[in-house]
Design an enzyme around this catalytic site. Structure first.
Site, PDB file in Angstrom:
ATOM      1  N   LYS A  95       0.855  -1.187   0.000  1.00 25.61           N
ATOM      2  CA  LYS A  95       0.000   0.000   0.000  1.00 25.61           C
ATOM      3  C   LYS A  95       0.889   1.235   0.000  1.00 25.61           C
ATOM      4  CE  LYS A  95      -4.462   1.197   0.425  1.00 25.61           C
ATOM      5  NZ  LYS A  95      -5.515   0.650  -0.460  1.00 25.61           N
ATOM      6  N   THR A  97      -4.366  -4.885   0.921  1.00 29.49           N
ATOM      7  CA  THR A  97      -3.680  -3.604   1.078  1.00 29.49           C
ATOM      8  C   THR A  97      -4.490  -2.653   1.963  1.00 29.49           C
ATOM      9  OG1 THR A  97      -4.630  -2.622  -0.929  1.00 29.49           O
ATOM     10  CG2 THR A  97      -2.598  -3.879  -1.172  1.00 29.49           C
ATOM     11  N   ARG A 138      31.726  32.931  -8.037  1.00 27.35           N
ATOM     12  CA  ARG A 138      30.375  32.660  -8.525  1.00 27.35           C
ATOM     13  C   ARG A 138      29.485  32.305  -7.347  1.00 27.35           C
ATOM     14  NH1 ARG A 138      30.147  26.493 -11.106  1.00 27.35           N
ATOM     15  NH2 ARG A 138      31.005  25.404  -9.285  1.00 27.35           N
ATOM     16  N   GLN A 196      31.650  18.943  -7.024  1.00 25.74           N
ATOM     17  CA  GLN A 196      32.168  17.613  -6.719  1.00 25.74           C
ATOM     18  C   GLN A 196      33.008  17.628  -5.440  1.00 25.74           C
ATOM     19  OE1 GLN A 196      32.007  18.973  -9.702  1.00 25.74           O
ATOM     20  NE2 GLN A 196      31.490  17.443 -11.265  1.00 25.74           N
ATOM     21  N   HIS A 243      21.799  27.137 -11.176  1.00 27.74           N
ATOM     22  CA  HIS A 243      22.548  28.294 -11.639  1.00 27.74           C
ATOM     23  C   HIS A 243      21.837  29.617 -11.346  1.00 27.74           C
ATOM     24  CE1 HIS A 243      25.145  25.475 -13.627  1.00 27.74           C
ATOM     25  NE2 HIS A 243      24.143  24.982 -14.330  1.00 27.74           N
TER      26      HIS A 243
END
Length: 305
Positions: A14, A60, A179, A235, A263
């Site tokens: 379920k 269920t 940035r 990363q 961005h």
């Protein structure tokens, strides 16, 4: 299993069972959670598929009702992981034909509000990131507990760059040491506990660990409040965040992070022939697609996600 010359696998359950639970202290202070529960049972009910015999099927609708009953039976505040374990134990012990239960729960981020600097007894507001868990309970007593965070949106306006990447005829992205860095972290980590008997008995143990992991992820992303920490790439920051959790939380055996690079593009309306206004990297166009997609997992050498 093999059925009539073919390989056959099945499970049933379920999904999206929504439940809210209030715990009331004698002092008048209330605690509240809202959970979205999904249940999947691995059971011996092959005749339901091959002979239209439903005698071994756990309906269920019964699973849905069980969620509400078990929530009521929790007399004290309980973590989402412990509730998932409770459900898994019930289904694997109550039904002889069920060999394993997989319980997934998403906790909606209701947070206690403060009025005049004081926590309200029974007032809550909806936050942002969600607490998730996936628990597998086996009839043998085997266990797997995975906790996670979804939608942890974080941003810093400096101390980020991206340099030294591959350049070829398709590359127009300039290198930079300045940035914005925005992402929405999805994290999941597996605990080292492999049996029901090994789970710590401490109340709200998993909630404490969840808050601890989230704190480590946030602190590693931002760095110190004065000056922050430089990020040379998504990363690199992702690895530092995952590695910090592995180093500081011994109960975590592995962690996976997904961190899209969302961005914020500097606005520039000027040209050499028409200098409308001088922008100084202080006005940006937010855009969430397309975005970079970065993910990785870290595991202790004896563990795998």
């Amino acid at each position: 299993m093999a059925v009539n010359g073919v390989e056959f696998e099945q499970r049933h359950g379920k999904s999206r069972v929504r439940v809210g639970r209030v715990w009331r202290e004698p002092s008048g202070r209330h605690h509240f959670v809202e959970w979205n529960v999904s249940i999947s049972l691995l059971s011996d009910c092959l005749p339901a598929y091959t002979r239209a015999d439903n005698s071994d099927i756990v309906a269920t609708d019964t699973m849905k009702n069980t969620v509400y009953v078990k929530a009521k039976e929790c007399r004290q505040q309980i973590s989402v992981e412990d509730f998932a374990i409770l459900l898994g134990k019930h289904f694997t012990s109550f039904y002889p034909q069920v060999s394993a239960a997989i319980i997934n729960i998403i906790e909606k981020p209701w947070e206690r509000i403060n009025i005049d600097g004081q926590p309200h007894d029974h007032g809550f507001k909806l936050g942002s990131e969600k607490h998730t868990t996936e628990v597998v309970v086996k009839k043998s007593g085997g266990l797997q507990v995975i906790s996670g965070i979804e939608g942890l949106a974080v941003l810093k306006t400096t101390q980020s760059g991206f340099e030294g990447f591959v350049r070829d005829k398709y590359t127009i992205l300039p290198e930079t040491r300045e940035r914005m860095f925005a992402t929405e972290v999805t994290a999941s980590w597996k605990y080292s506990y492999e049996t029901l008997a090994s789970i710590p008995a401490k109340q709200l143990y998993f909630m404490e660990k969840y808050m601890g992991v989230k704190k480590i992820l946030i602190e590693t992303f931002f760095g110190p409040s004065k000056g922050g920490v430089y990020s040379p790439s998504v990363q690199s920051t992702l690895y530092d965040m995952a590695n910090a959790v592995i180093a500081r939380v011994p109960d975590v055996s592995s962690i996976q992070l997904k961190m899209p690079n969302i961005h914020f593009l500097p606005v520039n309306l000027s040209s050499k022939d028409n200098p409308i206004v001088k922008f100084e990297d202080d006005v940006f166009l937010p855009t969430d697609e397309p975005h970079g997609s970065i993910q990785a997992s870290l595991s202790r050498l004896h563990s795998k996600m």
